[in-house]
Design an enzyme around this catalytic site. Sequence first.
Site, PDB file in Angstrom:
ATOM      1  N   ASN A  43      -1.189   6.088   9.122  1.00 35.37           N
ATOM      2  CA  ASN A  43      -1.102   5.921  10.577  1.00 35.37           C
ATOM      3  C   ASN A  43      -0.669   7.212  11.259  1.00 35.37           C
ATOM      4  OD1 ASN A  43      -1.888   3.210  10.765  1.00 35.37           O
ATOM      5  ND2 ASN A  43       0.173   2.476  10.317  1.00 35.37           N
ATOM      6  N   ILE A  78       0.845  -1.187   0.000  1.00 38.21           N
ATOM      7  CA  ILE A  78       0.000   0.000   0.000  1.00 38.21           C
ATOM      8  C   ILE A  78       0.886   1.244   0.000  1.00 38.21           C
ATOM      9  CG2 ILE A  78      -1.787   1.267   1.246  1.00 38.21           C
ATOM     10  CD1 ILE A  78      -2.702  -1.385   2.445  1.00 38.21           C
ATOM     11  N   GLU A  86       1.935  -3.407   5.699  1.00 42.30           N
ATOM     12  CA  GLU A  86       1.080  -3.113   4.552  1.00 42.30           C
ATOM     13  C   GLU A  86       1.437  -3.964   3.341  1.00 42.30           C
ATOM     14  OE1 GLU A  86       4.388   0.047   4.493  1.00 42.30           O
ATOM     15  OE2 GLU A  86       3.341  -1.231   5.935  1.00 42.30           O
TER      16      GLU A  86
END
Length: 457
Positions: free
Chosen positions: A338, A331, A373
């Site tokens: 975050n 990703i 990710e």
Amino acid sequence: MTARVLVVDDQPANIKLLEAMLNAEYFEVVTASNGPEALAVCARGLCDLVLLDVMMPGMDGFEVCRRLKQNPQTAQLPVIIVTALDQPSDRLKGLEAGADDFLTKPINELALITRVKSLVRLKTLTDQLMVRASASSELGMTDPFDGAVASGDHGRILLVEDKPSRRSRIVEGLAEAGHRVDAESDPQEALFRIAEGPYDLVIVSLDLDGFDGLRLCSQIRSLERTRLLPILVVAQADETHRLVRGLDLGVNDYLLAPIDRNEMLARVRTQVRRSRFMERLRDNVHLTMEMAITDGLTGLHNRRYLERHLAGLVDQAAQRQRPLSVLLLDIDFFKSVNDTHGHDAGDDVLREFSRRVRRTVRSMDLVCRLGGEEFVVVMPDTESRIAEMVGERIRERIAAQPFLIEGGERQLAVTVSIGLSARSGRGDTPETLLRRADEALYRAKREGRNRVAAAVA
């Protein structure tokens, strides 16, 4: 079969007799002369089965048995009460205290040894499941000892009996006690119903017309689905040899005709309780195994699962000379999600990302979360050209619609970079496939992200 048997009796002569019988079958014997001493031995886990006399000074055998069965740490320890008491009320009292069997003196050596072997097998299986289930506490799951003293009420029972009068008495007696009973006179039809289940217990008459009840018991034990299902048989008083054979086959308990209603209810309650505990253990083990190979956040398989199964898929493709492709997904700019919106928002993105990927690929494709990710899609029987099209479809689906975060209050645009590698047919290993996909992924990121890059074999 070896096991450690605790013999509890205040008469040294009785201990010597039982010790000789058990030693002859290579069982290890430990002894206790009173109730408190026996409880202490059991609490320390120093025995696999208890042969328990009733008439002892201070604490009698019924009370010892009751305390063992009320303690979750010893509730599954098999207990055989051995006594000179032979009245139905005495037998019932022992069974209600939780005893697994009730043998009267003088002891029939064959019956004793067969019963001990049967219960030791059950204890061994329970111990194995307990060891596997104990790993659940390390994963934050329920302690496997919780609920060890399960309920034996309201069981689902299948009765296999072709004698109308006996069948009606058994059904009525169990139904009055709150059990749900299905009755079947055809043993082959019964086997189908048992396999479809779910039942807590099956009761089989040994004197079925034109059919050996023990054969049905054997068939039940041979099926994977019903291998651990408790079996209680109904036999005539002169069928001791058949009962011994049944216990060898894996029968859990028995009733002698004419059936005493109270004894029947006590034995059924014990078997239903054990069935539910074993089912709880099996579910716990399966859940533990599932957690060990599943990513808890996304529900996808994890890195451990990938490492164990990718090698098999690569070997299979090589043996069959079939294509295999690997997509490595990352990703884009996930750290900023975050940092800007918090880890809860990041979790929302990871979950939705996983759902979109799963909806895009085939059911036969292996989708795993490597960690953070990064994700992997392994595509058997898929050439590089087709895999690149699938990768592009994943990329489009991720970028097409914003991701909802903060309970749907906000939207976030997300993109993904994808690296692709395919089996080249020149001795590829899982490591080389993943390394090439990783190199392609970094190229996709260097070239501007939100794109699919294929590795050069």
